[in-house]
Enzyme design. Structure first.
Site, PDB file in Angstrom:
ATOM      1  N   ARG A 151     -36.483  59.046  37.334  1.00 19.96           N
ATOM      2  CA  ARG A 151     -35.898  60.330  36.927  1.00 19.96           C
ATOM      3  C   ARG A 151     -36.873  61.493  36.856  1.00 19.96           C
ATOM      4  O   ARG A 151     -36.447  62.625  36.563  1.00 19.96           O
ATOM      5  CB  ARG A 151     -35.189  60.146  35.574  1.00 19.96           C
ATOM      6  CG  ARG A 151     -34.056  59.128  35.614  1.00 19.96           C
ATOM      7  CD  ARG A 151     -33.037  59.446  36.685  1.00 19.96           C
ATOM      8  NE  ARG A 151     -31.895  58.509  36.664  1.00 19.96           N
ATOM      9  CZ  ARG A 151     -30.816  58.644  37.421  1.00 19.96           C
ATOM     10  NH1 ARG A 151     -30.711  59.658  38.268  1.00 19.96           N
ATOM     11  NH2 ARG A 151     -29.835  57.770  37.363  1.00 19.96           N
ATOM     12  N   ARG A 176     -26.364  55.516  33.575  1.00 24.36           N
ATOM     13  CA  ARG A 176     -26.336  54.560  34.696  1.00 24.36           C
ATOM     14  C   ARG A 176     -27.399  53.481  34.515  1.00 24.36           C
ATOM     15  O   ARG A 176     -27.344  52.432  35.148  1.00 24.36           O
ATOM     16  CB  ARG A 176     -26.557  55.288  36.032  1.00 24.36           C
ATOM     17  CG  ARG A 176     -25.475  56.280  36.406  1.00 24.36           C
ATOM     18  CD  ARG A 176     -24.133  55.634  36.672  1.00 24.36           C
ATOM     19  NE  ARG A 176     -24.159  54.633  37.712  1.00 24.36           N
ATOM     20  CZ  ARG A 176     -24.104  54.890  39.023  1.00 24.36           C
ATOM     21  NH1 ARG A 176     -23.981  56.131  39.440  1.00 24.36           N
ATOM     22  NH2 ARG A 176     -24.153  53.919  39.917  1.00 24.36           N
ATOM     23  N   GLU A 220     -26.012  60.792  34.205  1.00 24.41           N
ATOM     24  CA  GLU A 220     -26.976  60.079  35.060  1.00 24.41           C
ATOM     25  C   GLU A 220     -27.773  59.063  34.235  1.00 24.41           C
ATOM     26  O   GLU A 220     -28.047  57.947  34.701  1.00 24.41           O
ATOM     27  CB  GLU A 220     -27.907  61.083  35.748  1.00 24.41           C
ATOM     28  CG  GLU A 220     -27.142  61.967  36.732  1.00 24.41           C
ATOM     29  CD  GLU A 220     -28.042  62.746  37.686  1.00 24.41           C
ATOM     30  OE1 GLU A 220     -29.278  62.597  37.602  1.00 24.41           O
ATOM     31  OE2 GLU A 220     -27.500  63.499  38.517  1.00 24.41           O
ATOM     32  N   HIS A 256     -39.418  52.202  34.230  1.00 27.37           N
ATOM     33  CA  HIS A 256     -38.580  52.320  35.427  1.00 27.37           C
ATOM     34  C   HIS A 256     -37.807  53.653  35.432  1.00 27.37           C
ATOM     35  O   HIS A 256     -37.770  54.377  36.435  1.00 27.37           O
ATOM     36  CB  HIS A 256     -37.609  51.134  35.461  1.00 27.37           C
ATOM     37  CG  HIS A 256     -36.568  51.233  36.524  1.00 27.37           C
ATOM     38  ND1 HIS A 256     -36.867  51.240  37.866  1.00 27.37           N
ATOM     39  CD2 HIS A 256     -35.200  51.331  36.444  1.00 27.37           C
ATOM     40  CE1 HIS A 256     -35.738  51.341  38.571  1.00 27.37           C
ATOM     41  NE2 HIS A 256     -34.724  51.403  37.731  1.00 27.37           N
ATOM     42  N   ARG A 277     -14.472  64.003  22.123  1.00 21.42           N
ATOM     43  CA  ARG A 277     -13.131  63.888  21.556  1.00 21.42           C
ATOM     44  C   ARG A 277     -13.115  64.372  20.116  1.00 21.42           C
ATOM     45  O   ARG A 277     -12.146  64.951  19.660  1.00 21.42           O
ATOM     46  CB  ARG A 277     -12.651  62.431  21.592  1.00 21.42           C
ATOM     47  CG  ARG A 277     -12.575  61.875  22.988  1.00 21.42           C
ATOM     48  CD  ARG A 277     -12.167  60.424  22.950  1.00 21.42           C
ATOM     49  NE  ARG A 277     -10.757  60.278  22.666  1.00 21.42           N
ATOM     50  CZ  ARG A 277     -10.185  59.151  22.247  1.00 21.42           C
ATOM     51  NH1 ARG A 277     -10.922  58.077  22.042  1.00 21.42           N
ATOM     52  NH2 ARG A 277      -8.906  59.090  22.020  1.00 21.42           N
ATOM     53  N   SER A 329     -41.176  41.330  31.928  1.00 14.76           N
ATOM     54  CA  SER A 329     -40.209  40.937  30.900  1.00 14.76           C
ATOM     55  C   SER A 329     -40.852  40.946  29.514  1.00 14.76           C
ATOM     56  O   SER A 329     -40.168  41.149  28.508  1.00 14.76           O
ATOM     57  CB  SER A 329     -39.619  39.562  31.207  1.00 14.76           C
ATOM     58  OG  SER A 329     -40.631  38.580  31.198  1.00 14.76           O
ATOM     59  N   GLN A 343     -23.763  58.994  22.284  1.00 11.07           N
ATOM     60  CA  GLN A 343     -23.671  60.398  22.720  1.00 11.07           C
ATOM     61  C   GLN A 343     -22.660  61.172  21.887  1.00 11.07           C
ATOM     62  O   GLN A 343     -21.660  60.597  21.421  1.00 11.07           O
ATOM     63  CB  GLN A 343     -23.250  60.415  24.198  1.00 11.07           C
ATOM     64  CG  GLN A 343     -23.167  61.800  24.809  1.00 11.07           C
ATOM     65  CD  GLN A 343     -22.844  61.753  26.296  1.00 11.07           C
ATOM     66  OE1 GLN A 343     -22.565  60.681  26.845  1.00 11.07           O
ATOM     67  NE2 GLN A 343     -22.863  62.903  26.933  1.00 11.07           N
ATOM     68  N   ASN A 376     -36.304  49.631  26.080  1.00  9.78           N
ATOM     69  CA  ASN A 376     -37.549  48.874  25.904  1.00  9.78           C
ATOM     70  C   ASN A 376     -38.573  49.429  26.893  1.00  9.78           C
ATOM     71  O   ASN A 376     -38.229  50.197  27.798  1.00  9.78           O
ATOM     72  CB  ASN A 376     -37.296  47.363  26.030  1.00  9.78           C
ATOM     73  CG  ASN A 376     -36.837  46.969  27.413  1.00  9.78           C
ATOM     74  OD1 ASN A 376     -37.474  47.310  28.410  1.00  9.78           O
ATOM     75  ND2 ASN A 376     -35.722  46.249  27.488  1.00  9.78           N
TER      76      ASN A 376
HETATM   77  C1  LIG Z   1     -32.627  60.477  42.828  1.00 12.18           C
HETATM   78  C2  LIG Z   1     -31.413  59.661  42.499  1.00 12.18           C
HETATM   79  C3  LIG Z   1     -30.231  59.869  43.153  1.00 12.18           C
HETATM   80  C4  LIG Z   1     -29.081  59.110  42.850  1.00 12.18           C
HETATM   81  N1  LIG Z   1     -27.905  59.361  43.508  1.00 12.18           N
HETATM   82  C5  LIG Z   1     -26.798  58.645  43.200  1.00 12.18           C
HETATM   83  C6  LIG Z   1     -25.541  58.898  43.855  1.00 12.18           C
HETATM   84  O1  LIG Z   1     -25.438  59.757  44.711  1.00 12.18           O
HETATM   85  N2  LIG Z   1     -24.455  58.171  43.475  1.00 12.18           N
HETATM   86  C7  LIG Z   1     -24.544  57.183  42.518  1.00 12.18           C
HETATM   87  O2  LIG Z   1     -23.547  56.531  42.237  1.00 12.18           O
HETATM   88  N3  LIG Z   1     -25.702  56.927  41.899  1.00 12.18           N
HETATM   89  C8  LIG Z   1     -26.830  57.631  42.213  1.00 12.18           C
HETATM   90  N4  LIG Z   1     -27.998  57.369  41.546  1.00 12.18           N
HETATM   91  C9  LIG Z   1     -28.009  56.344  40.503  1.00 12.18           C
HETATM   92  C10 LIG Z   1     -28.633  55.036  41.004  1.00 12.18           C
HETATM   93  O3  LIG Z   1     -27.926  54.506  42.085  1.00 12.18           O
HETATM   94  C11 LIG Z   1     -28.677  53.994  39.866  1.00 12.18           C
HETATM   95  O4  LIG Z   1     -27.366  53.643  39.491  1.00 12.18           O
HETATM   96  C12 LIG Z   1     -29.374  54.500  38.628  1.00 12.18           C
HETATM   97  O5  LIG Z   1     -30.578  55.152  38.978  1.00 12.18           O
HETATM   98  C13 LIG Z   1     -29.658  53.315  37.689  1.00 12.18           C
HETATM   99  O6  LIG Z   1     -30.818  52.644  38.121  1.00 12.18           O
HETATM  100  P1  LIG Z   1     -30.860  51.065  38.356  1.00 12.18           P
HETATM  101  O7  LIG Z   1     -29.810  50.631  39.318  1.00 12.18           O
HETATM  102  O8  LIG Z   1     -32.276  50.760  38.700  1.00 12.18           O
HETATM  103  O9  LIG Z   1     -30.386  50.450  36.972  1.00 12.18           O
HETATM  104  P2  LIG Z   1     -31.108  49.995  35.639  1.00 12.18           P
HETATM  105  O10 LIG Z   1     -30.034  49.664  34.695  1.00 12.18           O
HETATM  106  O11 LIG Z   1     -32.130  51.010  35.227  1.00 12.18           O
HETATM  107  O12 LIG Z   1     -31.773  48.638  36.033  1.00 12.18           O
HETATM  108  C14 LIG Z   1     -33.149  48.413  36.261  1.00 12.18           C
HETATM  109  C15 LIG Z   1     -33.267  47.335  37.317  1.00 12.18           C
HETATM  110  O13 LIG Z   1     -32.711  46.123  36.830  1.00 12.18           O
HETATM  111  C16 LIG Z   1     -32.062  45.427  37.899  1.00 12.18           C
HETATM  112  N5  LIG Z   1     -30.617  45.349  37.592  1.00 12.18           N
HETATM  113  C17 LIG Z   1     -29.909  46.093  36.699  1.00 12.18           C
HETATM  114  N6  LIG Z   1     -28.634  45.738  36.662  1.00 12.18           N
HETATM  115  C18 LIG Z   1     -28.502  44.751  37.563  1.00 12.18           C
HETATM  116  C19 LIG Z   1     -27.405  44.000  38.013  1.00 12.18           C
HETATM  117  N7  LIG Z   1     -26.175  44.184  37.513  1.00 12.18           N
HETATM  118  N8  LIG Z   1     -27.604  43.094  38.974  1.00 12.18           N
HETATM  119  C20 LIG Z   1     -28.837  42.895  39.500  1.00 12.18           C
HETATM  120  N9  LIG Z   1     -29.942  43.582  39.127  1.00 12.18           N
HETATM  121  C21 LIG Z   1     -29.761  44.502  38.166  1.00 12.18           C
HETATM  122  C22 LIG Z   1     -32.314  46.242  39.165  1.00 12.18           C
HETATM  123  O14 LIG Z   1     -33.474  45.772  39.799  1.00 12.18           O
HETATM  124  C23 LIG Z   1     -32.510  47.628  38.603  1.00 12.18           C
HETATM  125  O15 LIG Z   1     -33.239  48.498  39.455  1.00 12.18           O
HETATM  126  C24 LIG Z   1     -29.156  58.103  41.841  1.00 12.18           C
HETATM  127  C25 LIG Z   1     -30.363  57.894  41.181  1.00 12.18           C
HETATM  128  C26 LIG Z   1     -31.479  58.655  41.481  1.00 12.18           C
HETATM  129  C27 LIG Z   1     -32.771  58.404  40.718  1.00 12.18           C
END
Ligand SMILES: Cc1cc2nc3c(=O)[nH]c(=O)nc-3n(C[C@H](O)[C@H](O)[C@H](O)COP(=O)(O)OP(=O)(O)OC[C@H]3O[C@@H](n4cnc5c(N)ncnc54)[C@H](O)[C@@H]3O)c2cc1C
Length: 259
Positions: free
Chosen positions: A214, A112, A109, A209, A125, A88, A121, A203
């Site tokens: 990625r 997410r 991607e 991460h 539109r 943190s 971005q 950050n």
């Molecule tokens: C190789 C690959 C394949 C993928 N395939 C798919 C797919 O087929 N379909 C699909 O929908 N997605 C897919 N994803 C996206 C993936 O599921 C995640 O949504 C995306 O990588 C964001 O990462 P993150 O969840 O770690 O979120 P980040 O926002 O990067 O968060 C970092 C970390 O913070 C914590 N965190 C964040 N938000 C919360 C929360 N709300 N509650 C609790 N803890 C939290 C978690 O520990 C998380 O890992 C893929 C990703 C990768 C890398």
């Protein structure tokens, strides 16, 4: 006619420390002359934030401490912060990249990643897409016939957009709201591969991460290219914070994963 393009990341902003204000604040707490040997402002801020937890700037600030200041900034960050998964503290400093010529495959991607990030971005539109630039995946480049199909698809998308421009007469319109609605309608004919641009701030905890996720061999080809570029630039500029990152064949991993 749009071009084949390659994604490129530009590091355009980073957190700066106000060193005089930091000294002034410490002086008010009775600490005179604390200094960090951190090489970047992010290193200094990370150490400052970490030391504010235990008030370990000076032995007099926390009577439970028996010694302070035994480690250089690099060891403090890599062993004390990252090695102990106190990630943190890395959230205080951020870096902003302008990611250019990345497809909407990539940006969809990237967005997410919610924790510790911000995005702006290109608007599909507002910004017309009469010319469609694309990244040609290496996976396709190996097949000449596939490249021809790819180029034909782009040309046809552009021809369809041109036809809609002609039918609607958008060029002669002055009503911006209507132009926006039509532009948004046109873009439905464009594939996800359309190159556009995105400003992405993260950050350092988030970047570590995201880079690991990625650049993985399991990640998508183009996102690996752009995040590999980001990883190299961050390691060059912040060698301490990314000191435990190793990259091989485009895949970057951290000795201390997900801190
Ligand atoms: C190789 C690959 C394949 C993928 N395939 C798919 C797919 O087929 N379909 C699909 O929908 N997605 C897919 N994803 C996206 C993936 O599921 C995640 O949504 C995306 O990588 C964001 O990462 P993150 O969840 O770690 O979120 P980040 O926002 O990067 O968060 C970092 C970390 O913070 C914590 N965190 C964040 N938000 C919360 C929360 N709300 N509650 C609790 N803890 C939290 C978690 O520990 C998380 O890992 C893929 C990703 C990768 C890398």
């Amino acid at each position: 006619m749009g071009k084949l393009v390659h994604p490129k990341a530009f590091l355009i902003a980073e957190t700066k420390v106000d060193h005089a204000a930091m000294d002034h604040a410490l002086l008010r707490l009775g600490v005179d002359g604390w200094a960090s040997d951190g090489g970047t402002d992010a290193d200094v801020l990370t150490e400052f934030a970490g030391k504010s937890c235990y008030m370990s700037f000076d032995k007099n600030l926390n009577l439970n401490l028996t010694k302070v200041g035994g480690r250089p900034n690099s060891a403090y960050i890599q062993d004390g912060i990252i090695g102990n998964k106190h990630g943190s503290v890395l959230e205080h400093s951020s870096v902003t990249f302008f990611l250019t010529n990345v497809s909407r495959v990539v940006t969809h991607e990237l967005v997410r990643h919610r924790a510790g990030t911000a995005f702006s971005q290109t608007s599909g539109r507002y910004v017309r897409s009469d010319e469609i630039d694309m990244y040609l995946p290496d996976e396709l480049a190996a097949y000449p016939e596939a490249v021809a199909v790819f180029q034909r698809a782009v040309r046809e998308m552009e021809e369809n957009i041109a036809e809609l421009v002609e039918i609607t007469g958008i060029e002669d319109m002055t009503d911006c709201g209507l132009k926006k609605r039509l532009t948004s309608a046109f873009r439905r004919l464009i594939g996800n591969g359309q190159a556009n641009h995105i400003v992405m701030t993260g950050n350092h905890r988030a970047w570590r991460h995201i880079i690991e996720m990625r650049t993985s061999v399991h990640a998508e080809e183009e996102i690996r290219v752009i995040m590999g570029d980001v990883a190299q630039q961050l390691k060059a500029k912040f060698p301490t914070i990314y000191g435990d990152m190793e990259c091989s064949d485009g895949e970057c991993t951290f000795a201390h994963s997900k801190v």
